[in-house]
Design a protein around this motif. Structure first.
Motif, short mmCIF file in Angstrom:
data_model
loop_
_atom_site.label_atom_id
_atom_site.label_comp_id
_atom_site.label_asym_id
_atom_site.label_seq_id
_atom_site.Cartn_x
_atom_site.Cartn_y
_atom_site.Cartn_z
N GLU A 1 -3.72 16.16 3.47
CA GLU A 1 -4.73 15.20 3.39
C GLU A 1 -4.28 13.93 4.42
O GLU A 1 -3.48 13.36 4.54
CB GLU A 1 -4.62 14.59 2.04
CG GLU A 1 -5.72 13.64 1.36
CD GLU A 1 -6.81 14.67 1.48
OE1 GLU A 1 -7.79 14.23 2.05
OE2 GLU A 1 -7.04 15.82 0.78
N TRP B 1 -4.42 10.47 6.18
CA TRP B 1 -4.44 9.16 6.14
C TRP B 1 -3.29 9.00 4.83
O TRP B 1 -2.69 7.74 4.91
CB TRP B 1 -5.87 8.78 5.36
CG TRP B 1 -5.76 7.34 5.57
CD1 TRP B 1 -6.37 6.27 4.57
CD2 TRP B 1 -5.85 6.32 6.80
NE1 TRP B 1 -6.22 4.94 5.00
CE2 TRP B 1 -6.07 5.03 6.47
CE3 TRP B 1 -5.69 6.83 8.14
CZ2 TRP B 1 -5.98 3.81 7.24
CZ3 TRP B 1 -5.29 5.59 9.04
CH2 TRP B 1 -5.83 4.25 8.58
N THR B 2 -3.49 9.90 3.86
CA THR B 2 -2.28 9.40 2.77
C THR B 2 -1.25 10.40 2.39
O THR B 2 0.11 9.91 2.27
CB THR B 2 -3.36 9.67 1.23
OG1 THR B 2 -3.83 10.97 1.16
CG2 THR B 2 -4.10 8.52 1.13
N ASP B 3 -1.75 11.76 2.70
CA ASP B 3 -0.09 12.73 2.75
C ASP B 3 0.72 12.39 3.79
O ASP B 3 1.93 12.05 3.66
CB ASP B 3 -0.67 14.24 2.74
CG ASP B 3 -1.19 14.78 1.40
OD1 ASP B 3 -1.06 13.89 0.46
OD2 ASP B 3 -1.51 15.90 1.73
N ARG C 1 7.22 9.41 -2.89
CA ARG C 1 5.82 8.95 -2.50
C ARG C 1 5.76 7.49 -3.04
O ARG C 1 6.23 7.15 -4.06
CB ARG C 1 4.78 9.72 -3.15
CG ARG C 1 4.52 11.05 -2.48
CD ARG C 1 3.97 11.93 -3.47
NE ARG C 1 2.60 11.52 -3.80
CZ ARG C 1 1.48 11.85 -3.12
NH1 ARG C 1 1.47 12.57 -2.13
NH2 ARG C 1 0.39 11.36 -3.45
N TRP D 1 6.49 4.20 3.23
CA TRP D 1 6.92 5.58 3.07
C TRP D 1 7.64 6.02 4.26
O TRP D 1 8.60 6.58 4.17
CB TRP D 1 5.72 6.25 2.43
CG TRP D 1 6.07 7.76 2.48
CD1 TRP D 1 6.55 8.25 1.31
CD2 TRP D 1 5.92 8.86 3.41
NE1 TRP D 1 7.11 9.74 1.53
CE2 TRP D 1 6.71 9.93 2.80
CE3 TRP D 1 5.70 9.11 4.63
CZ2 TRP D 1 6.71 11.19 3.48
CZ3 TRP D 1 5.80 10.06 5.30
CH2 TRP D 1 6.28 11.34 4.70
N ARG E 1 2.40 2.53 2.97
CA ARG E 1 2.16 3.50 4.32
C ARG E 1 3.45 3.50 5.11
O ARG E 1 4.21 4.19 5.29
CB ARG E 1 1.03 2.93 5.30
CG ARG E 1 -0.30 3.02 4.25
CD ARG E 1 -1.48 2.53 5.04
NE ARG E 1 -2.77 2.83 4.37
CZ ARG E 1 -3.89 1.85 4.03
NH1 ARG E 1 -3.74 0.63 4.59
NH2 ARG E 1 -4.95 2.25 3.42
N ARG F 1 3.08 4.85 -4.21
CA ARG F 1 1.43 5.02 -4.64
C ARG F 1 0.96 6.41 -4.33
O ARG F 1 1.76 7.44 -4.48
CB ARG F 1 0.47 4.05 -4.09
CG ARG F 1 1.06 2.45 -4.65
CD ARG F 1 0.37 1.47 -4.17
NE ARG F 1 0.54 0.24 -4.93
CZ ARG F 1 -0.48 -0.68 -5.09
NH1 ARG F 1 -1.52 -0.84 -4.33
NH2 ARG F 1 0.11 -1.88 -5.64
N ASN F 2 0.13 6.73 -3.51
CA ASN F 2 -0.52 8.02 -3.36
C ASN F 2 -0.20 8.36 -1.83
O ASN F 2 -0.75 9.35 -1.45
CB ASN F 2 -2.14 8.12 -3.47
CG ASN F 2 -2.49 7.82 -4.92
OD1 ASN F 2 -1.77 8.48 -5.66
ND2 ASN F 2 -3.69 7.44 -5.32
N ASN F 3 0.81 7.59 -1.39
CA ASN F 3 1.12 7.83 0.05
C ASN F 3 2.37 8.62 0.28
O ASN F 3 3.47 8.20 -0.38
CB ASN F 3 1.13 6.47 0.77
CG ASN F 3 -0.02 5.75 1.01
OD1 ASN F 3 -1.00 6.23 1.86
ND2 ASN F 3 -0.29 5.02 0.02
N VAL G 1 0.76 -1.16 0.03
CA VAL G 1 -0.10 0.09 -0.18
C VAL G 1 0.88 1.27 -0.10
O VAL G 1 0.50 2.36 -0.76
CB VAL G 1 -1.01 0.14 1.13
CG1 VAL G 1 -1.91 1.23 1.03
CG2 VAL G 1 -1.72 -1.24 1.29
N PRO H 1 0.88 8.95 6.01
CA PRO H 1 0.06 7.73 6.12
C PRO H 1 0.00 7.47 7.89
O PRO H 1 0.86 7.64 8.47
CB PRO H 1 1.09 6.67 5.53
CG PRO H 1 1.73 7.68 4.30
CD PRO H 1 1.93 8.95 5.08
#
Ligand SMILES: NC(=O)c1ccc[n+]([C@@H]2O[C@H](COP(=O)([O-])OP(=O)(O)OC[C@H]3O[C@@H](n4cnc5c(N)ncnc54)[C@H](OP(=O)(O)O)[C@@H]3O)[C@@H](O)[C@H]2O)c1
Length: 335
Positions: free
Chosen positions: A254, A256-258, A314, A167, A164, A316-318, A162, A260
């Motif tokens: 953001e 959760w994602t920016d 990053r 990262w 998280r 993925r989007n994390n 994922v 994690p």
């Protein structure tokens, strides 16, 4: 034990396949062969679970257990459940705490209803949590007491796909001043994929029926404890600067994602880390210390050389770019 894993090559499914092989099970995995290499020692079948002609390979096979890690659409999950109904198996379906109707507005208690979603819903009939609840129904309608529904919490560990913990570990490796979000003492609940794998295989061996929240005990980590674990695992010289939730929200960071695993209080954040796990513990769930999960994840990353291929690091989007982190830290100091 003859075990079928729908999936089995990425993260949780991979951990399950490895544990099952270790236990001496006769393991078959079914996947398209796109995501990752097969675990050594399994019989690997290739196919798309959404295609009837691919699924037909499983017709007439008998299994003692099925572990389904890649069910996201009720209609698709129902198809394989019906096809495997006569296989003699106990079916473990990997759902999510997101399927719980009352969560995250309220804690996810044991025995909570799933979100409203019919068992034949299609991909466009709901969001992730709604569809997971529909998938749970698609399994229990067919397998009843021969099913274990695993409502997983936040999963970490080696092979995480994922982005998280991976990262954060690379961020720690870079060292220096690290933006730590929120407050260090906020209790969280984290679980290692390998512990979910053990729980699922035990449930199949014992024929445990029911629906369980499967995650770490309340407070088995805090933001401060696992960030410290991450810094220690990597061995870098880091200085954590804790930055207020409200400040970060005000800066459009953001959750959760920016950053994690950061979920500020308010709205979705109040009960994000509040799932009852008593039923799973009674059914045999045990979890390892989060520090071990963090150490083993770093060891796996170091051994495989896993890095982001994004210029900003990053996964993925994390994660956030180094320049953005610096700008946030400067703004925090200047407030
Ligand atoms: N990460 C979290 O924190 C978290 C939290 C709660 C719940 N969950 C749930 O945990 C599960 C995690 O799964 P994982 O990725 O770790 O499992 P995995 O079994 O390790 O990987 C997914 C597998 O599914 C296969 N697959 C995907 N689409 C397929 C298709 N159409 N037909 C056949 N095989 C297919 C993939 O292989 P191919 O692509 O090669 O087909 C891969 O082997 C998910 O159900 C997720 O909703 C995750």
């Amino acid at each position: 034990m003859k075990l079928l894993i729908l999936g089995g090559t990425a993260f949780l499914g991979r951990a399950t396949a490895e544990e099952a092989v270790r236990r001496g099970f006769d393991v078959t995995t079914f996947n398209r062969g796109q995501t990752g290499p097969d675990v050594a020692g399994v019989e690997a079948l290739r196919g798309d679970r959404d295609r009837d002609d691919d699924l037909a390979q499983l017709t007439g096979r008998s299994f003692d257990g099925v572990v389904d890690t890649c069910g996201f659409v009720p209609r698709v999950v129902g198809k394989s459940a019906r096809l495997l109904a006569g296989s003699g198996a106990h079916y473990a379906y990997v759902s999510s705490i997101s399927a719980v109707a009352s969560w995250p507005a309220n804690p996810a208690l044991d025995g909570e209803e799933g979100r409203p979603c019919p068992s034949d819903a299609g991909l466009d009939d709901g969001d992730y949590g709604v569809l997971k609840a529909g998938c749970e129904r698609a399994v229990t309608e067919v397998f009843g007491d021969r099913s274990t529904i695993v409502r997983a919490g936040l999963i970490l560990g080696p092979h995480e796909n994922v982005g998280r913990l991976t990262w954060w570990l690379r961020r720690m490796e870079r060292g220096g001043e690290v933006l730590a979000p929120g407050v260090p003492h906020r209790p969280m609940q984290l679980i290692d994929a390998r512990d979910i794998a053990r729980f699922m295989l035990d449930s199949i061996e014992r024929g445990t029926p029911g629906t369980f929240n499967v995650t770490g005990r309340a407070g088995n980590a805090t933001m401060g404890s696992w960030l410290a674990d991450a810094a220690a695992a990597v061995g870098s010289d880091v200085r954590l600067t804790w930055v207020d939730d409200d400040f970060l929200v005000g800066q459009d960071v953001e959750p959760w994602t920016d950053l994690p695993l950061w979920m500020p209080p308010g709205q979705d954040g109040d009960h994000a880390w509040h799932a009852e796990t008593a039923a799973a513990q009674r059914a045999g769930l045990t979890t390892r210390p989060v520090s071990e999960t963090v150490r083993d994840t770093w060891a796996w990353m170091a051994a495989t050389g896993l890095r982001s291929d994004d210029p900003d690091g990053r996964f993925r989007n994390n994660g956030i770019a180094p320049a953005r982190e610096e700008q946030l830290l400067e703004a925090w100091r200047a407030r």
